[in-house]
Design an enzyme around this catalytic site. Sequence first.
Site, mmCIF file in Angstrom:
data_model
loop_
_atom_site.group_PDB
_atom_site.id
_atom_site.type_symbol
_atom_site.label_atom_id
_atom_site.label_comp_id
_atom_site.label_asym_id
_atom_site.label_seq_id
_atom_site.Cartn_x
_atom_site.Cartn_y
_atom_site.Cartn_z
ATOM 1 N N ASN A 154 1.214 -1.261 -0.319
ATOM 2 C CA ASN A 154 0.161 -0.124 -0.231
ATOM 3 C C ASN A 154 0.857 0.853 -0.104
ATOM 4 O OD1 ASN A 154 0.900 -0.641 2.694
ATOM 5 N ND2 ASN A 154 -1.408 -0.220 3.341
ATOM 6 N N PRO A 178 10.188 -6.027 -0.881
ATOM 7 C CA PRO A 178 8.725 -5.532 -1.899
ATOM 8 C C PRO A 178 8.230 -6.221 -1.853
ATOM 9 C CG PRO A 178 10.857 -4.768 -2.995
ATOM 10 C CD PRO A 178 11.054 -5.349 -2.839
ATOM 11 N N VAL A 231 -1.645 -10.277 9.531
ATOM 12 C CA VAL A 231 -1.244 -10.708 11.065
ATOM 13 C C VAL A 231 -0.548 -12.891 10.998
ATOM 14 C CG1 VAL A 231 -2.705 -11.463 12.919
ATOM 15 C CG2 VAL A 231 -2.860 -9.621 12.796
ATOM 16 N N GLU A 251 4.544 -4.674 11.775
ATOM 17 C CA GLU A 251 3.258 -4.086 11.735
ATOM 18 C C GLU A 251 2.185 -4.833 10.781
ATOM 19 O OE1 GLU A 251 3.067 -1.454 13.190
ATOM 20 O OE2 GLU A 251 5.086 -0.715 13.506
ATOM 21 N N GLY A 253 -2.012 -5.922 10.590
ATOM 22 C CA GLY A 253 -3.272 -5.423 10.403
ATOM 23 C C GLY A 253 -4.397 -5.158 11.473
ATOM 24 N N CYS A 285 -3.409 -0.053 6.818
ATOM 25 C CA CYS A 285 -3.571 -0.652 7.818
ATOM 26 C C CYS A 285 -4.698 0.229 8.961
ATOM 27 C CB CYS A 285 -2.266 -1.604 8.651
ATOM 28 S SG CYS A 285 -0.732 0.441 8.723
ATOM 29 N N LYS A 452 -1.929 -5.762 20.751
ATOM 30 C CA LYS A 452 -2.387 -6.919 21.146
ATOM 31 C C LYS A 452 -1.610 -7.622 19.327
ATOM 32 C CE LYS A 452 -7.175 -6.040 21.835
ATOM 33 N NZ LYS A 452 -8.250 -5.173 22.427
ATOM 34 N N GLU A 459 7.958 1.287 14.838
ATOM 35 C CA GLU A 459 8.495 2.631 14.199
ATOM 36 C C GLU A 459 8.941 3.824 13.948
ATOM 37 O OE1 GLU A 459 6.945 0.557 10.091
ATOM 38 O OE2 GLU A 459 8.876 0.285 10.152
#
Length: 485
Positions: A154, A178, A231, A251, A253, A285, A452, A459
């Site tokens: 994205n 990527p 995830v 990092e 969802g 996200c 969670k 980041e």
Amino acid sequence: MTYATQPEASHFIDGQYVEDDSGAALPVIYPATGETIANLHAATPALVDRALAAAKRAQPAWAALTGTERGRILRRAADIMRERNRELSELETKDTGKPLQETLVADATSGADALEYFGGLAATLAGEHIQLGEDFIYTRREALGVTVGIGAWNYPTQIACWKAAPALACGNTMVFKPSETTPLSALKVAEILVEAGAPPGVFNVVQGYGEVGAGLVDDDRVAKVSLTGSVPTGRKVYASAASGMKAVTMELGGKSPLVIFDDASLEDAVSAAINANFYSTGQICSNGTRVFVQDGIREAFLDRLAERLKGVAMGDPLDEATNFGPMVSARQREIVEGFISQGVAEGARLVAGGGRPEGEGYWIEPTVFADVTDGMTIAREEIFGPVMSVFGFSTEEEALERANATIYGLSAGVFTRDLARAHRFVGRLQAGSCWINTYNLTPVEAPFGGMKMSGVGRENGQVAIEHWSQLKTVYVAMGEVEAPY
Ligand code: NAD
């Protein structure tokens, strides 16, 4: 100048473009038309090995530079990215389908922000001195070594820079993979870093599907893995990294709540709900996809939202008047359409969109469901497309409980003019990033990451340094050494 969509070669290793036609085909498709705009190849195991070897070779000398020297290179790269923002944005638009109106302000520019910010921080890295009588202790902040970055589709440029900038600032080198869906812009980041003075091997790009990522994560030379993805992928990558005791940043969802109290500015709340669901065609996200609107203003909210959606302009993403692009791929559109059908089947009220506009490409209308209840599939699962679910609520306590009733914890927003309530509410939200009276602003100065199932680590912000370096403690004795015998 315009960048050709077909890169010089698929990979960038040790300061050069590298090709190996024996890797699996990796076609690049312009989502607005379905046209193939480049043909790349996935990295073979031999190329993955070559990239890791280059990163390993380059790392000691890179870490031996002063922070000021490393930082200068990163800041030069930031300047080059800003100078070429238009070319980079056009390439990003062709790779992702996101409208140029967005990519011009949100992609290479945010990548440049990260390079500039961590370029500035590089010179400030330091340990501490602890006096213990005559003896003393000092700590050294050291690089981790060779690191791996793996990206989603994205925000390809931003993700590459959010990982590379802090990693390189701390003296690490990186092999970046990527997303197979959007392989083009990370190659430009690699080119620009070299042009700015980064020695060969400091930042390498290899293309490929999941197995190339898995091969990188599994390699003994790698000290840390940073993934931006879903995830299910996060679980696999984290497990594989754990067996090698590697550091991770995950990092992942989200299914974030946006809670709108009836004393909020209705117009601002509608604007935020639009940004939180339809920017980048909903492929973000941190999106606030569960919009809880207090009973007193819910119908007014839905009416105003319907009015504002008349301003959606779909069309050529390279036309700066276009403000809504296609989904990134046919597959992602199918997934989103599946969720929309399920929403209808489970009894949610479709109040806007839901259909496919005519024509080529992977377009889908911005979609709004009202009367959504917490147990519905569209209320629980990450859709990652332009689908807003609107829920009702009556009390603050109820809104809080329902907002937190999710496995995810990436982000959350609250709209109210009662600031005491706003702070009380965010204090109890289970989410890594919270916004009061706005949504989805993620400047590089702000730590970003999930609670969670949404992730591990952060980041951006100064705290990112902790996640890309390690401390060594040195005890210095000034006297004699005592021993029992
Ligand atoms: P994905 O999980 O399918 O893929 C992410 C990356 O992981 C890709 O490069 C993919 O090739 C790679 N990969 C897949 N399997 C792998 C494996 N076994 N080992 C190593 N690498 C592997 O995600 P996606 O569809 O590209 O992106 C969408 C997801 O990313 C959504 O869930 C979204 O919420 C999340 N996302 C999170 C953030 C964030 O910062 N928290 C940002 C953007 C997207």
